[in-house]
Design a protein around this motif. Structure first.
Motif, mmCIF file in Angstrom:
data_model
loop_
_atom_site.group_PDB
_atom_site.id
_atom_site.type_symbol
_atom_site.label_atom_id
_atom_site.label_comp_id
_atom_site.label_asym_id
_atom_site.label_seq_id
_atom_site.Cartn_x
_atom_site.Cartn_y
_atom_site.Cartn_z
ATOM 1 N N LEU A 138 -8.089 4.509 -0.332
ATOM 2 C CA LEU A 138 -6.903 3.834 -0.866
ATOM 3 C C LEU A 138 -7.277 2.515 -1.538
ATOM 4 N N LEU B 40 -8.551 3.191 -4.898
ATOM 5 C CA LEU B 40 -7.461 3.504 -5.817
ATOM 6 C C LEU B 40 -6.702 2.263 -6.258
ATOM 7 N N GLN B 41 -6.487 1.335 -5.316
ATOM 8 C CA GLN B 41 -5.642 0.169 -5.575
ATOM 9 C C GLN B 41 -6.415 -0.976 -6.230
ATOM 10 N N TRP C 218 0.810 -1.223 0.000
ATOM 11 C CA TRP C 218 0.000 0.000 0.000
ATOM 12 C C TRP C 218 0.844 1.275 0.000
ATOM 13 N N ALA D 58 -4.884 11.958 -6.175
ATOM 14 C CA ALA D 58 -4.209 10.711 -6.538
ATOM 15 C C ALA D 58 -4.929 9.996 -7.659
ATOM 16 N N THR E 270 0.966 3.802 -3.077
ATOM 17 C CA THR E 270 -0.293 4.507 -3.277
ATOM 18 C C THR E 270 -0.616 5.412 -2.103
#
Length: 260
Positions: free
Chosen positions: A87, A90-91, A18, A42, A21
């Motif tokens: 997050l 995003l990932q 993680w 991001a 990111t």
């Protein structure tokens, strides 16, 4: 909020997948950005209509999951819980979108009630507390049997061949302040985990209602993993029966040809 994000230890073993990111997003928040604006920076362009927006954009009386499904906007509060949720978006965008699709479908079919149905319950368990483990068969056999001594002591050298990726945003949040009882609900990887993108694509395909209602997850106290916590180098760490509990008498669930 800035203090909470500043407390995240990006050198922790469980945050290795993680860090690339998450750390830049955390740095923006420490400098004064709101969580939703740091996540949106991001995200950038090129993800369709998906956006991180302030929690205030969620209309009163509208289910959170339904709003995301209808608008592709993710309401985001200024707290660690929503920081980690962002997050994960995003990932693992394909997996999060699949979870949201199934949540919205269940809401449309059954409405929103104080007690979730079996599918929504399973979706929530994985979304909040899930993880994915790729490990040699002997480790899985010991984990399924809740044979903690064998899993973490006798088979300890095999853990160098295993990889656990945390997915649940509540799980990631709890580990900001690590405690021995923190436990993940683990799903067995049956595909390459060489990148977040490949894992995301595979996992999104795996999340089928008929599997999820069977809750194909195994509890794993994550700080027992070799190399994740200094205390487990003393093997008496695993003697705590309140954390490392015996297997229930009923049969474990299975998924496809691989037992979980």
């Amino acid at each position: 909020m800035a203090a909470g994000v500043a407390a995240v230890d990006w050198g922790a073993a469980w945050l290795a997948p993680w860090r690339a990111t998450g750390e830049p997003v955390a740095q923006r928040i420490v400098r004064g950005d709101t969580v939703h604006s740091a996540l949106q920076a991001a995200l950038g362009a090129g993800r369709g209509a998906m956006r991180f927006v302030p929690q205030s954009e969620l209309p009163d009386g509208t289910a959170y999951e339904q709003f995301i499904f209808d608008t592709r906007h993710v309401p985001t509060r200024d707290n660690l819980h929503d920081f980690f949720n962002g997050l994960v978006w995003l990932q693992f965008p394909l997996t999060k979108r699949r979870l949201n699709q199934l949540q919205a479908r269940a809401i449309a079919a059954d409405g929103v009630h104080a007690v979730r149905g079996a599918l929504r319950d399973a979706l929530t368990v994985f979304d909040e507390n899930g993880a994915v483990l790729d490990a040699p068969a002997p480790l899985w056999q010991a984990l399924n049997a809740r044979d903690w001594r064998r899993l973490f002591v006798e088979l300890r050298p095999l853990w160098c061949e295993a990889r656990l990726v945390l997915f649940g945003h509540a799980l990631l949040e709890k580990l900001v302040y690590p405690r021995k009882p923190i436990t993940a609900h683990v799903y067995q990887a049956q595909a390459a985990m060489d990148s977040a993108a490949s894992l995301d694509a595979w996992l999104a395909q795996q999340l089928q209602p008929e599997h999820l209602v069977a809750k194909p997850f195994v509890p794993l106290p994550v700080l027992g993993i070799p190399g994740w916590w200094p205390g487990n180098e003393n093997f008496s760490f695993y003697d705590d029966s309140l954390v490392f509990r015996s297997a229930p008498r009923k049969n474990n669930h299975t998924m496809g040809s691989a037992a979980l």
